[in-house]
Every structure is written in structure tokens, then in C-alpha cells.
Design an enzyme around this catalytic site. Structure first.
Site, PDB file in Angstrom:
ATOM      1  N   TYR A  17       0.825  -1.214   0.000  1.00  0.00           N
ATOM      2  CA  TYR A  17       0.000   0.000   0.000  1.00  0.00           C
ATOM      3  C   TYR A  17       0.856   1.261   0.000  1.00  0.00           C
ATOM      4  CZ  TYR A  17      -3.338  -3.598   0.979  1.00  0.00           C
ATOM      5  OH  TYR A  17      -4.089  -4.745   0.886  1.00  0.00           O
ATOM      6  N   CYS A  18       1.851   1.277  -0.854  1.00  0.00           N
ATOM      7  CA  CYS A  18       2.792   2.387  -0.986  1.00  0.00           C
ATOM      8  C   CYS A  18       2.578   3.064  -2.331  1.00  0.00           C
ATOM      9  CB  CYS A  18       4.220   1.846  -0.883  1.00  0.00           C
ATOM     10  SG  CYS A  18       5.523   3.067  -1.154  1.00  0.00           S
ATOM     11  N   GLY A  19       2.909   4.340  -2.416  1.00  0.00           N
ATOM     12  CA  GLY A  19       2.843   5.023  -3.699  1.00  0.00           C
ATOM     13  C   GLY A  19       3.766   4.406  -4.729  1.00  0.00           C
TER      14      GLY A  19
END
Length: 221
Positions: free
Chosen positions: A72-74
Site C-alpha cells: 500500500y505504498c505510492g
């Protein structure tokens, strides 16, 4: 199941818009030290399903790319790019290994059984699955860091001179060679010795170009 995952991970998805940045231009890559003692073959790690400990000596003779990953990281958009990199360079002996970690922005909140469903249904989603080996979630910095990352960090200076102080990082003690964010990368040569290290903001296309330039010396391309 997909709907449940989307609801459960709403907060991490909101955090995914945050990618650690620095106010100045950073180097994207650093070569590792020439006097490294030891190899990755002295270490092993637990597989994502928890059923086996995989010794890194099984990758002897391969060019191994270690990546600390998060769902759930950019920068999770790098997952499909890493799949493509594995496909493109597998013929030249490249093996990618992924290590989920929750120390940066709490962007890998699930347990080991939730990581693949999160990738498949949420981010990147659309049925995505990595084509490279993932290991059990663990720390890459701090008191409980995995031994392989102690070795990799000791072997390679960090491209950035900025020491981590962000409120979005979760470990102690903080050291100058610490990994700064998700999706940093270390390349290890066919002799098991670390070769180079990339900043997390280095595009996968840049990493690929650097690896291809490195592979030229082996006359495999």
C-alpha cells in the site's frame, strides 16, 4: 473477498499516496564497498507461506536483486515493472527477491497470508501476482532487522546523505546505512557479493539500464 480487502485496508491505501521525498536531488545509485567480507550464501530467509527457510546459496551463480516491498505504498506501481524486469533479464541470470516490510508508513499492515490477496485484488489489483519469490514479512532496519539486510546495508553505502527522521518510519536505533523507504534495491553478483544499491526513487527503467551495463562484463548480453 475483494470487497472485504478494500474496506479493511482503506487507511493504508490513504497512506499510499505518501512517498518519502527529500528537498534536494539525490543520487540514484551507489556502488558497494570493494572489501566486502562474506556473501549472501551465509544467510537464509523464511518463505512467504512460512513453510520453508530458503538458503540464499541456492542462488549461487545468479545475479540477485533484493527489494524491500510494500503493498500500500505510492511506489507499489513498481511491482508490475519488477515483473517485467524479471521476465526481460531472467535469460541473463537475474533473480528478483521481494521482502515485505511494514516499517515505512505502515504500508504493509497485513499478515503473510494477506499479502498476495492484497496485491491481487487491491493494489496493484486486477489479478496481479508477482512472478518472483516473496519472503515472510519482517524488519529491514532496527533491532529486529533480518540478518541478510544487516549484511547488505553494511556492504553498500546509501545513495542519500539524508538521515531518516520521518514520523512515517518505525524503528530504532537509526543508522546512516539504513534503508530509507519501500522499494530500495541491492544487486548481488554471481559470487554472492553485493555490487550496487539504489535509492527508492530510482525508476525501475534506470535500475534495468544499470544492471544491463553491469552484465556487459559477463558477456551474457
Amino acid at each position: 473477498m475483494a470487497i472485504q480487502l478494500r474496506v479493511f485496508y482503506l487507511v493504508p491505501l490513504l497512506l499510499a499516496s505518501y512517498v518519502q521525498t527529500t528537498p534536494r536531488l539525490e543520487k540514484m545509485k551507489m556502488d558497494c564497498y570493494k572489501d566486502v567480507k562474506g556473501t549472501i550464501y551465509n544467510y537464509e530467509a523464511l518463505s512467504l507461506n512460512g513453510k520453508e527457510r530458503i538458503p540464499f546459496k541456492q542462488y549461487a551463480g545468479k545475479h540477485v536483486l533484493f527489494v524491500n516491498v510494500a503493498t500500500y505504498c505510492g511506489l507499489t506501481i513498481q511491482y508490475p515493472e519488477l515483473n517485467a524486469l524479471q521476465d526481460d533479464l531472467k535469460q541473463f541470470g537475474l533473480v528478483i527477491l521481494g521482502f515485505p516490510c511494514n516499517q515505512f508508513g505502515k504500508q504493509e499492515p497485513g499478515d503473510n497470508t494477506e499479502i498476495l490477496p492484497g496485491l491481487k485484488y487491491v493494489r496493484p489489483g486486477k489479478g496481479f501476482l508477482p512472478n518472483f519469490q516473496l519472503f515472510a514479512k519482517g524488519d529491514v532496519n532496527g533491532e529486529k532487522e533480518q540478518e541478510i539486510f544487516t549484511f547488505l546495508k553494511r556492504s553498500c553505502p546509501h545513495p542519500s546523505e539524508t538521515v531518516v527522521t520521518s514520523k512515517h518510519t518505525f524503528w530504532e536505533p537509526i543508522k546512516v546505512h539504513d534503508i530509507r523507504w519501500n522499494f530500495e534495491k541491492f544487486l548481488v553478483g554471481p559470487n554472492g557479493v553485493p555490487v550496487m544499491r539504489w535509492f527508492h526513487q530510482a525508476p525501475v527503467s534506470t535500475v534495468k539500464s544499470d544492471i544491463l551495463a553491469y552484465l556487459n562484463q559477463f558477456k551474457t548480453i
